[in-house]
Design a protein around this motif. Structure first.
Motif, PDB file in Angstrom:
ATOM      1  N   LYS A  14       1.108  -6.770 -19.022  1.00 40.72           N
ATOM      2  CA  LYS A  14       1.307  -6.097 -17.735  1.00 40.72           C
ATOM      3  C   LYS A  14       2.529  -6.682 -17.042  1.00 40.72           C
ATOM      4  O   LYS A  14       2.752  -7.904 -17.071  1.00 40.72           O
ATOM      5  CB  LYS A  14       0.055  -6.325 -16.867  1.00 40.72           C
ATOM      6  CG  LYS A  14       0.167  -5.942 -15.396  1.00 40.72           C
ATOM      7  CD  LYS A  14      -0.494  -4.603 -15.102  1.00 40.72           C
ATOM      8  CE  LYS A  14      -0.348  -4.210 -13.633  1.00 40.72           C
ATOM      9  NZ  LYS A  14      -1.499  -4.612 -12.809  1.00 40.72           N
TER      10      LYS A  14
ATOM     11  N   HIS B  23      -7.753  -0.241 -15.331  1.00 42.46           N
ATOM     12  CA  HIS B  23      -7.020  -1.108 -14.399  1.00 42.46           C
ATOM     13  C   HIS B  23      -7.997  -1.636 -13.362  1.00 42.46           C
ATOM     14  O   HIS B  23      -8.300  -0.979 -12.365  1.00 42.46           O
ATOM     15  CB  HIS B  23      -5.859  -0.364 -13.732  1.00 42.46           C
ATOM     16  CG  HIS B  23      -5.063  -1.230 -12.782  1.00 42.46           C
ATOM     17  ND1 HIS B  23      -3.882  -0.794 -12.217  1.00 42.46           N
ATOM     18  CD2 HIS B  23      -5.256  -2.478 -12.306  1.00 42.46           C
ATOM     19  CE1 HIS B  23      -3.399  -1.754 -11.433  1.00 42.46           C
ATOM     20  NE2 HIS B  23      -4.230  -2.780 -11.463  1.00 42.46           N
TER      21      HIS B  23
ATOM     22  N   ASP C  76      -8.370  -0.367  -9.917  1.00 42.29           N
ATOM     23  CA  ASP C  76      -7.731  -1.609  -9.439  1.00 42.29           C
ATOM     24  C   ASP C  76      -8.751  -2.409  -8.610  1.00 42.29           C
ATOM     25  O   ASP C  76      -8.433  -3.000  -7.587  1.00 42.29           O
ATOM     26  CB  ASP C  76      -6.480  -1.283  -8.613  1.00 42.29           C
ATOM     27  CG  ASP C  76      -5.511  -2.457  -8.493  1.00 42.29           C
ATOM     28  OD1 ASP C  76      -5.789  -3.523  -9.073  1.00 42.29           O
ATOM     29  OD2 ASP C  76      -4.490  -2.307  -7.798  1.00 42.29           O
TER      30      ASP C  76
ATOM     31  N   ALA D 235      -6.402  -5.973 -15.639  1.00 42.60           N
ATOM     32  CA  ALA D 235      -4.986  -5.632 -15.797  1.00 42.60           C
ATOM     33  C   ALA D 235      -4.073  -6.644 -15.123  1.00 42.60           C
ATOM     34  O   ALA D 235      -3.621  -6.465 -13.998  1.00 42.60           O
ATOM     35  CB  ALA D 235      -4.723  -4.228 -15.271  1.00 42.60           C
TER      36      ALA D 235
ATOM     37  N   HIS E  59      -9.654  -5.696 -11.797  1.00 42.88           N
ATOM     38  CA  HIS E  59      -9.534  -7.157 -11.820  1.00 42.88           C
ATOM     39  C   HIS E  59     -10.929  -7.772 -11.855  1.00 42.88           C
ATOM     40  O   HIS E  59     -11.198  -8.816 -11.269  1.00 42.88           O
ATOM     41  CB  HIS E  59      -8.690  -7.633 -10.626  1.00 42.88           C
ATOM     42  CG  HIS E  59      -7.292  -7.080 -10.707  1.00 42.88           C
ATOM     43  ND1 HIS E  59      -6.314  -7.656 -11.487  1.00 42.88           N
ATOM     44  CD2 HIS E  59      -6.751  -5.956 -10.196  1.00 42.88           C
ATOM     45  CE1 HIS E  59      -5.208  -6.906 -11.427  1.00 42.88           C
ATOM     46  NE2 HIS E  59      -5.450  -5.880 -10.646  1.00 42.88           N
TER      47      HIS E  59
END
Ligand code: ZN
Length: 394
Positions: A176, A87, A293, A111, A89
């Motif tokens: 997602k 996860h 993330d 993700a 970006h």
């Protein structure tokens, strides 16, 4: 055990035998020497040398005698399979993957940065990335929008999603959906249903982002199947993995038992509190996978880098071998594209993360400015990708 020098001095006959058994000097392209090798995929936790030839792991043994064109001194350091961040970006920016590679991330999943309308340039960034990467398509055609991408449920178009996956089959590995109230409101279960429908046409899993949801998690969990992923697993209420009295919902435990993957998903805002980590882990809810993330600005947020995020779980008492598994082996098992990654097994592509485990006082932050002090922190030291040492700062 004798090292090569002691062995050479033993006897002429032994030297002859050694010549037959040992590859000639310089047989390997790279040897990572003397580190604590932690590879949960092959059950290794001990001091080993890792030899690499032709881009693949050639040997993982104590005291590899043969020479190598290049050597990394890993004494006092951790040598793990390359980290796999399921996860992140990273692909939102063309330079993101190369930056993450510096942290030891040799495989990543973007993700849901993008949906059907904007996946193509992100897919291109992924194809250009130095390491193996892939993406989850956001069921919202716009991808992530700060104000919430599913306030109008019509943004979740199964037909558009199918088209986007179909033209990026080399990149898209799942769908997602963000289920926070601010993102989707009362349409959360319908959005999940549409994500499932789009994913199912290609036999792909769904990743749900939980936290501050509209529907109780006990309504969401039964909709998840083996291989689906729950990210932001320690998001605080409303509608967390714990009930009003702080007990783990049985539906969460049941989902885990049937193979739903629970992912940490550090992030920046709203995705976890120390209190939630504490209460959930006390009841046995540890992450199957650790993810960041991450985006290119994460160096200055509480994420910092992947090893820093791993350190947060160490602080809560998750053993280093399990933290490593969650960042490598377990992550590789979630998506078939990583089938021969997350391992230092002989023959696997030589993706390696060398980290330093420093002792001291280290402050970590959650997503609500809460701080905790741990006594250990992992730092990236060197990354090997496809058998080559990644130049620092490149
Ligand atoms: Zn995210």
């Amino acid at each position: 055990m004798m090292n090569r020098r002691q062995f050479m001095g033993a006897s002429a006959g032994a030297v002859l035998a050694a010549r037959v058994q040992d590859p000639p000097a310089g047989a390997y392209d790279l040897v990572i020497r003397g580190g604590r090798v932690i590879d949960p995929s092959i059950g290794v936790d001990g001091i080993r040398d890792v030899a690499i030839a032709a881009g693949h792991i050639a040997a993982v043994e104590p005291d590899i005698a043969a020479g190598a064109a290049e050597t990394i001194d890993a004494a006092g350091r951790i040598v793990a399979p390359g980290l796999i961040d399921i996860h992140t970006h990273a692909a939102r920016d063309a330079g993101g993957p190369a930056l993450a590679l510096q942290d030891g991330v040799t495989g990543f999943v973007d993700a849901g940065s993008a949906g059907a309308d904007n996946i193509d340039p992100i897919a291109e960034n992924i194809r250009q990335a130095p390491q193996i990467g892939c993406a989850l398509l956001n069921i919202a055609r716009t991808g992530v929008v700060s104000g919430g991408e599913l306030n109008d449920i019509n943004a979740a178009s199964v037909a558009l999603a199918r088209g986007a996956i179909g033209r990026n089959l080399d990149v898209v590995v799942g769908v997602k959906v963000r289920l926070s109230d601010s993102v989707v409101g009362a349409n959360d279960l319908e959005a999940l249903r549409r994500a499932r429908e789009a994913a199912e046409s290609f036999d792909l899993p769904v990743m749900v982002h939980i936290g501050q949801g509209y529907s109780p998690l006990r309504a969401v969990m039964p909709l998840l199947r083996s291989g689906d992923i729950v990210t932001h697993m320690y998001a605080p209420p409303p509608n967390s993995v714990l009930d009003d009295r702080g007990r783990l919902f049985p539906e969460v435990a049941a989902a885990r038992r049937r193979g739903v993957v629970f992912d940490f998903g550090n992030g920046v805002t709203g995705h976890f509190t120390w209190e939630m980590v504490e209460r959930a882990t006390r009841q046995g809810l540890w992450p199957d996978t650790i993810s960041t993330d991450w985006n290119i600005r994460s160096g200055t947020t509480g994420v910092v880098d992947f090893p820093n995020v791993m350190s947060k779980l160490l602080m809560f008492g998750m053993p280093l071998t399990e933290v490593t598994a969650a960042a490598t082996t377990n992550a590789a098992r979630v998506f078939p594209v990583f089938r021969n990654r997350g391992t230092l097994n002989v023959g696997a592509p030589a993706d390696v993360a060398v980290m330093e485990l420093r002792e001291g006082e280290f402050e970590f932050v959650d997503n609500y400015q809460g701080t905790r002090t741990g006594s250990q922190r992992l730092f990236p030291f060197a990354t090997v990708l496809d058998g080559r040492l990644v130049p620092a700062g490149a």
